[in-house]
Scaffold this motif. Structure first.
Motif, mmCIF file in Angstrom:
data_model
loop_
_atom_site.group_PDB
_atom_site.id
_atom_site.type_symbol
_atom_site.label_atom_id
_atom_site.label_comp_id
_atom_site.label_asym_id
_atom_site.label_seq_id
_atom_site.Cartn_x
_atom_site.Cartn_y
_atom_site.Cartn_z
ATOM 1 N N ARG A 72 0.882 -1.168 0.000
ATOM 2 C CA ARG A 72 0.000 0.000 0.000
ATOM 3 C C ARG A 72 0.904 1.197 0.000
ATOM 4 O O ARG A 72 1.659 1.395 0.939
ATOM 5 N N LEU A 120 -11.709 6.887 -0.607
ATOM 6 C CA LEU A 120 -10.406 7.559 -0.638
ATOM 7 C C LEU A 120 -10.406 8.882 0.132
ATOM 8 O O LEU A 120 -9.353 9.390 0.495
ATOM 9 N N THR A 121 -11.598 9.422 0.387
ATOM 10 C CA THR A 121 -11.624 10.684 1.146
ATOM 11 C C THR A 121 -11.207 10.473 2.604
ATOM 12 O O THR A 121 -11.037 11.433 3.339
ATOM 13 N N PHE A 127 -8.457 1.702 2.518
ATOM 14 C CA PHE A 127 -9.082 2.311 1.343
ATOM 15 C C PHE A 127 -8.123 2.579 0.196
ATOM 16 O O PHE A 127 -8.548 3.018 -0.852
ATOM 17 N N ILE A 128 -6.832 2.383 0.406
ATOM 18 C CA ILE A 128 -5.935 2.580 -0.737
ATOM 19 C C ILE A 128 -5.174 1.292 -1.077
ATOM 20 O O ILE A 128 -5.204 0.355 -0.340
ATOM 21 N N LEU A 141 -14.495 6.217 -4.729
ATOM 22 C CA LEU A 141 -13.856 7.516 -4.488
ATOM 23 C C LEU A 141 -14.155 8.031 -3.077
ATOM 24 O O LEU A 141 -13.306 8.626 -2.433
ATOM 25 N N LYS A 161 -11.035 0.679 -9.105
ATOM 26 C CA LYS A 161 -10.263 1.066 -7.930
ATOM 27 C C LYS A 161 -8.934 1.668 -8.345
ATOM 28 O O LYS A 161 -8.489 2.666 -7.788
ATOM 29 N N VAL A 220 -6.993 4.661 6.865
ATOM 30 C CA VAL A 220 -6.723 4.885 5.443
ATOM 31 C C VAL A 220 -6.265 3.630 4.717
ATOM 32 O O VAL A 220 -6.622 3.397 3.580
ATOM 33 N N LYS A 253 -7.804 5.533 -7.681
ATOM 34 C CA LYS A 253 -6.577 5.921 -6.965
ATOM 35 C C LYS A 253 -5.752 6.861 -7.823
ATOM 36 O O LYS A 253 -5.227 7.862 -7.345
ATOM 37 N N PHE A 308 -7.380 10.215 -7.953
ATOM 38 C CA PHE A 308 -7.253 10.888 -6.663
ATOM 39 C C PHE A 308 -5.872 11.526 -6.520
ATOM 40 O O PHE A 308 -5.739 12.708 -6.244
ATOM 41 N N ILE A 347 -8.452 9.579 3.335
ATOM 42 C CA ILE A 347 -7.055 10.030 3.374
ATOM 43 C C ILE A 347 -7.063 11.479 3.851
ATOM 44 O O ILE A 347 -7.607 12.357 3.195
ATOM 45 N N ASN A 402 -10.838 16.054 -1.654
ATOM 46 C CA ASN A 402 -11.950 15.454 -0.907
ATOM 47 C C ASN A 402 -13.245 16.229 -1.122
ATOM 48 O O ASN A 402 -14.300 15.653 -1.345
#
Ligand code: FE2
Ligand code: FE2
Length: 494
Positions: A91, A235-236, A493-494, A232, A182, A490, A186, A189, A238, A251
């Motif tokens: 990751r 990912l927010t 999610f990544i 998405l 996904k 996090v 990423k 993002f 993060i 975000n």
């Protein structure tokens, strides 16, 4: 990432543990890919005898050999756009994204699917590896075989590459599968993050920023949100403390696009909304860092300056010629994103006029993201559900109540990324909101169990799953503070 207790360190200060844990391996992998990236870049520019290159290679050998000594081999393999170190998916960190992207792109170009280092390497081997890869022609399926032959010719038996799996090479994003979505999410993002950073730096240094890329990114973000908003939205979670302004802008644009979609806005309007949200705080580039990052309360003069950021943002955007005709909705949205529904807030208006739709959407996204992120002047952030409770209290005066309701429907009562306690005494992270608005308290969650040996097991569970006697199998009891449990949200999610 959970803190790894170390009993040894490499030269670069990377913790090494005998019998590495997954967290250690992941950390080392992240660092390894970054180093590989720099070495590949340097080998593009300098020849093998360059002093800088040699020094750099020497340092990297230490890290690589330290891993091979413990793990016996290092294999870096590409799978569905991710890189695996031995059997663990790496990751990447926010800063590591460029390195991952570079390595993946280069390998794909050379039709290489991965590399295994099977023993301790010396400078000559590493050098041969880097320059042989560099010399391979682009897009030739026989590259991997040729590479291995060349290594054998040089009597290097500890480096081997595998050819690229044809599935990895599918480019373009039509008919995206889940995993591909996904990967694209990423990419969008982090690219948006980088582009906003670039634009703001250019504005600060009085250069001419290129914002056309933002438009393309907004279009992709809109498409992704239309396909599956949860990717998405995940990912927010993060919240990059150091890069607050950029991270915050990305975000806010994700939340805004998602709200807009639920309102039924057209694709074109959603793209405009996305761009507006990306640029909503662009005026802050004119506010000195000392004011933006001041740990204490702002004095009157500083606060006055801060309150000018919407207007300064408008000025900047009107000068961005590449946006084409600047959309009035963008200009107004940036102007009134701090104007509350009771018309308090700022900028002060001479004529009473309610905030625009873009402004009202961005305001909700803005407050939610700002409050869930720790800041210099507020080290501790609120948990997502606490923020929603505070926002609901202010719904009459500050927010558009209908939009707020839509937003809560979007993020759920326990928003994606919340740490929660279940009635089974298990701890879980909310992962995906239940699409049924009646079941907002029943999202999909990742249950985290710590086994006896300290190993962490994760499983995806749907809280709307029925149990015995008409009850649910599991329910959320309350939200927990992730800081107290040392859980890095996090990473899920990544
Ligand atoms: Fe703002
Ligand atoms: Fe903001």
């Amino acid at each position: 990432m959970e803190a790894a207790t170390s009993n040894a360190e490499t030269k670069e200060g990377i913790p090494l543990k005998l019998g590495m844990s997954n967290a250690d391996l992941s950390e080392l992998g992240d660092s390894l890919v970054k180093k590989l990236h720099v070495m590949m870049r340097v080998s593009q520019i300098y020849d093998a005898n360059n002093v800088m290159f040699r020094r750099f290679m020497h340092e990297n050998l230490e890290t690589m050999n330290a891993i091979t000594e413990k793990e016996r081999r290092i294999s870096l393999t590409m799978l569905k756009g991710d890189i695996f170190l031995n059997d663990q998916r790496l990751r990447y960190s926010v800063e590591g994204f460029c390195s991952f992207k570079y390595v993946i792109t280069q390998w794909k170009k050379k039709r290489i699917g991965g590399v295994t280092f099977k023993g301790v390497l010396d400078e000559r081997m590493l050098q041969e590896f880097l320059y042989t890869i560099k010399s391979l022609p682009d897009r030739r399926d026989e590259n991997a075989a040729n590479f291995n032959e060349r290594m054998a010719y040089h009597k290097i038996h500890s480096i081997e590459v595998v050819p690229l799996d044809p599935i990895e090479d599918e480019d373009g994003d039509s008919a995206l599968r889940k995993d591909d979505q996904k990967v694209v999410a990423k990419k969008v993002f982090f690219e948006t993050l980088g582009t906003i950073k670039e634009v703001i730096t250019q504005i600060k240094t009085k250069q001419y920023p290129d914002v056309r890329k933002l438009k393309r990114l907004a279009q992709t973000a809109v498409r992704l949100v239309m396909q599956d908003e949860s990717i998405l939205l995940g990912l927010t979670t993060i919240k990059n403390y150091d890069e607050y302004t950029f991270n915050h802008s990305v975000n806010v644009s994700i939340y805004s696009i998602a709200i807009g979609r639920r309102l039924g806005l057209s694709k074109k309007a959603l793209t405009e909304l996305g761009i507006t949200a990306m640029l909503h705080d662009v005026g802050k580039s004119k506010v000195p860092r000392t004011v933006l990052n001041k740990p204490d309360k702002l004095d009157d003069a500083e606060w006055d300056l801060m309150k000018k950021h919407p207007l300064m943002g408008v000025e900047i955007v009107l000068n961005l010629k590449q946006l084409g005709e600047v959309n009035p909705r963008t200009v107004i949205g940036i102007f009134d994103h701090h104007l509350k529904t009771d018309l308090s807030g700022y900028p002060r208006l001479f004529r009473k006029k309610e905030p625009s739709l873009f402004g009202r959407i961005i305001q909700i996204a803005d407050v939610y993201d700002a409050m869930t992120t720790p800041r210099v002047y507020r080290k501790k952030s609120y948990s997502p559900d606490q923020v929603l409770a505070i926002m609901l209290k202010d719904r009459e005066t500050t927010f558009d109540p209908i939009l707020l309701k839509i937003f809560i429907g979007l993020v759920g009562i326990f928003p994606v990324g919340s740490l929660v306690l279940l009635d089974t005494k298990e701890i879980a992270i909310t992962y995906k909101v239940n699409p049924d608005s009646e079941l907002l308290d029943r999202p999909q969650v990742i249950v985290i169990r710590r086994e006896e040996k300290g190993e962490v097991k994760e499983s995806l569970v749907d809280l709307s799953e029925p149990g015995s006697a008409g009850a649910y199998k599991r329910s959320i009891v309350k939200a927990l503070d992730p800081n107290r449990y040392h859980i890095d949200i996090v990473k899920y999610f990544i």
